[in-house]
Design a protein around this motif. Structure first.
Motif, short mmCIF file in Angstrom:
data_model
loop_
_atom_site.label_atom_id
_atom_site.label_comp_id
_atom_site.label_asym_id
_atom_site.label_seq_id
_atom_site.Cartn_x
_atom_site.Cartn_y
_atom_site.Cartn_z
N LEU A 1 56.17 33.75 43.11
CA LEU A 1 55.30 32.56 42.81
C LEU A 1 54.89 32.68 41.34
O LEU A 1 54.96 31.76 40.87
CB LEU A 1 54.08 32.72 43.82
N LEU A 2 54.54 33.79 40.88
CA LEU A 2 54.18 34.03 39.52
C LEU A 2 55.25 33.57 38.60
O LEU A 2 55.14 32.96 37.41
CB LEU A 2 53.72 35.44 39.36
N TRP A 3 56.59 34.13 38.97
CA TRP A 3 57.72 33.81 38.22
C TRP A 3 57.97 32.38 38.11
O TRP A 3 58.04 31.80 36.96
CB TRP A 3 58.88 34.45 38.92
N ILE A 4 57.94 31.55 39.20
CA ILE A 4 58.45 29.98 38.78
C ILE A 4 57.09 29.14 38.35
O ILE A 4 57.23 28.16 38.01
CB ILE A 4 58.65 29.45 40.43
N THR A 5 55.90 29.74 38.24
CA THR A 5 54.81 29.01 37.67
C THR A 5 54.48 29.52 36.23
O THR A 5 54.13 28.65 35.68
CB THR A 5 53.64 29.21 38.71
N LEU A 6 54.46 30.78 35.83
CA LEU A 6 54.25 31.19 34.75
C LEU A 6 55.56 31.22 33.59
O LEU A 6 54.95 31.03 32.37
CB LEU A 6 53.54 32.56 34.82
N ALA A 7 56.58 31.51 34.40
CA ALA A 7 57.66 31.91 33.29
C ALA A 7 58.70 30.75 33.24
O ALA A 7 59.40 30.62 32.51
CB ALA A 7 58.50 32.93 33.80
N GLY A 8 58.23 29.66 33.99
CA GLY A 8 59.27 28.41 33.90
C GLY A 8 58.19 27.36 34.93
O GLY A 8 57.05 27.43 35.12
N HIS A 9 59.22 26.27 34.92
CA HIS A 9 58.55 25.01 35.76
C HIS A 9 59.32 24.61 37.04
O HIS A 9 59.42 23.70 37.60
CB HIS A 9 58.90 23.82 34.63
N GLU A 10 59.94 26.06 37.58
CA GLU A 10 60.84 25.82 38.76
C GLU A 10 59.69 25.11 40.09
O GLU A 10 60.29 24.55 40.89
CB GLU A 10 61.36 27.08 39.17
N TYR A 11 58.34 25.59 40.03
CA TYR A 11 57.49 25.27 40.95
C TYR A 11 57.50 23.69 41.28
O TYR A 11 57.23 22.89 42.30
CB TYR A 11 56.40 25.67 40.75
N LEU A 12 57.86 22.77 40.00
CA LEU A 12 57.64 21.44 39.99
C LEU A 12 58.93 20.94 40.91
O LEU A 12 58.83 19.76 41.22
CB LEU A 12 57.96 20.79 38.55
N HIS A 13 59.99 21.67 41.47
CA HIS A 13 60.91 21.25 42.34
C HIS A 13 60.49 21.13 43.42
O HIS A 13 61.01 20.69 44.45
CB HIS A 13 62.07 22.35 42.35
N TYR A 14 59.20 21.57 43.93
CA TYR A 14 58.76 21.75 45.22
C TYR A 14 57.21 21.38 45.52
O TYR A 14 56.98 20.51 46.61
CB TYR A 14 58.39 23.13 45.66
N VAL A 15 56.53 21.13 44.60
CA VAL A 15 55.12 20.64 44.61
C VAL A 15 54.59 19.84 43.30
O VAL A 15 55.19 20.00 42.38
CB VAL A 15 53.98 21.70 44.74
N ARG A 16 53.72 19.06 43.43
CA ARG A 16 52.98 18.35 42.37
C ARG A 16 52.60 19.23 41.34
O ARG A 16 51.85 20.46 41.29
CB ARG A 16 51.74 17.57 42.85
N PRO A 17 52.35 18.87 40.19
CA PRO A 17 51.98 19.85 38.97
C PRO A 17 50.30 20.30 39.36
O PRO A 17 50.39 21.26 38.76
CB PRO A 17 51.81 19.10 37.68
N GLY A 18 49.49 19.59 39.98
CA GLY A 18 48.34 20.07 40.12
C GLY A 18 48.13 21.22 40.99
O GLY A 18 47.12 21.92 41.08
N PHE A 19 49.45 21.59 41.45
CA PHE A 19 49.32 22.72 42.39
C PHE A 19 49.51 24.11 41.62
O PHE A 19 49.51 25.36 42.15
CB PHE A 19 50.42 22.58 43.61
N ARG A 20 49.57 24.00 40.50
CA ARG A 20 50.12 24.93 39.63
C ARG A 20 49.05 26.32 39.78
O ARG A 20 49.51 27.54 40.05
CB ARG A 20 50.40 24.66 38.21
N ILE A 21 47.54 26.02 39.42
CA ILE A 21 46.61 26.92 39.59
C ILE A 21 46.82 27.64 40.95
O ILE A 21 46.50 28.70 41.28
CB ILE A 21 45.29 26.43 38.91
N PRO A 22 46.76 26.72 41.99
CA PRO A 22 46.67 27.30 43.35
C PRO A 22 47.81 28.29 43.72
O PRO A 22 47.63 29.44 44.36
CB PRO A 22 46.70 26.22 44.30
N LEU A 23 48.90 27.88 43.21
CA LEU A 23 50.06 28.81 43.18
C LEU A 23 50.06 30.03 42.49
O LEU A 23 50.35 31.39 43.04
CB LEU A 23 51.38 28.23 42.85
N ILE A 24 49.54 30.11 41.24
CA ILE A 24 49.20 31.34 40.36
C ILE A 24 48.20 32.29 41.23
O ILE A 24 48.48 33.35 41.41
CB ILE A 24 48.55 30.95 39.15
N THR A 25 47.05 31.61 41.66
CA THR A 25 46.12 32.47 42.59
C THR A 25 46.57 33.16 43.72
O THR A 25 46.69 34.20 43.85
CB THR A 25 45.13 31.48 42.79
N THR A 26 47.61 32.17 44.42
CA THR A 26 48.36 32.71 45.70
C THR A 26 49.16 33.93 45.41
O THR A 26 49.07 34.95 46.02
CB THR A 26 48.91 31.86 46.35
#
Length: 237
Positions: free
Chosen positions: A17-42
């Motif tokens: 989770l930290l890799w796809i949110t902090l090191a790149g933008h892969e998390y945008l393939h799965y969720v809206r941009p507003g979920f970045r902080i909750p993903l980092i926290t998780t």
């Protein structure tokens, strides 16, 4: 073995989770941009829990199987290590964003256009807007509130076939996550069709006539210019 697998899986999942949110933008393939902080926290919480569990196992490794319980005896199912596969896949080979495959199979899931009233497009050159906004404006023009006539707009999406002499420009609209993504589609005329799946930017003018595909009425755009573009970091609208 089972407890060790669980702790390592927690650490791996948090790291992914930290890799796809902090090191790149892969998390945008799965969720809206507003979920970045909750993903980092998780991710941070999972890493903390996994590291704490591993440290506890190491501290008590010399107490014997009786003190640690049967879960740590080493006879747990070896299949528990398969828990590592999902985070490993995400970290090493992140699945791509949804694309034309989903659009073809979700043509009947297109939501109604936005119901709010849109303002007139700003004066000047072609207005760069989303397919969702263009669709909303086309429906409002059909209802008597026309903000498109005489204006050029620029739309970006990927190409899909739509029959002889025309093709579709498509982009998936995501409300929360990739599971609820639905295709927003505009039929393009007066332009050669790109290879299916190619990301394309099209400039043109609204055509007041509507196209009918898959039993759905779709707005049309008469193209005056088009060009291939790279897939945006956030492929959804």
């Amino acid at each position: 073995m089972r407890t060790a697998a669980q702790n390592v899986a927690l650490l791996a999942a948090g790291g992914a989770l930290l890799w796809i949110t902090l090191a790149g933008h892969e998390y945008l393939h799965y969720v809206r941009p507003g979920f970045r902080i909750p993903l980092i926290t998780t991710g941070a919480v999972l890493c903390g829990l996994g590291a704490r569990g591993i440290a506890a196992t190491w501290r008590h490794a010399d107490r014997g199987a009786a003190d640690r319980g049967t879960d740590d005896h080493g006879h747990g199912p070896r299949a528990a290590w398969l828990l590592l596969l999902p985070p490993l896949v995400i970290a090493v080979v992140a699945p791509a964003a949804l694309g034309s495959f989903t659009a073809v199979r979700a043509t009947d899931r297109a939501p109604p256009p936005a119901g709010h009233r849109l303002t007139t497009l700003p004066a000047g050159g072609p207005a760069r807007i989303s397919l969702t906004e263009f669709t909303a404006r086309a429906f409002q023009a059909k209802a008597g509130h026309d903000t498109l006539t005489g204006r050029q707009v620029t739309l970006t999406g990927f190409a899909r076939p739509a029959g002889p002499g025309r093709w579709q420009l498509v982009r998936l609209r995501m409300t929360c996550c990739a599971a609820d993504a639905v295709p927003m589609r505009v039929v393009i005329g007066n332009a050669p069709a790109p290879r299916p799946g190619t990301w394309t930017r099209v400039t043109g003018t609204w055509s007041p006539t509507w196209a009918h595909l898959d039993g759905v009425a779709l707005p049309r755009l008469t193209a005056t210019d088009q060009g291939r573009v790279t897939e945006p970091a956030d492929p959804y609208e």
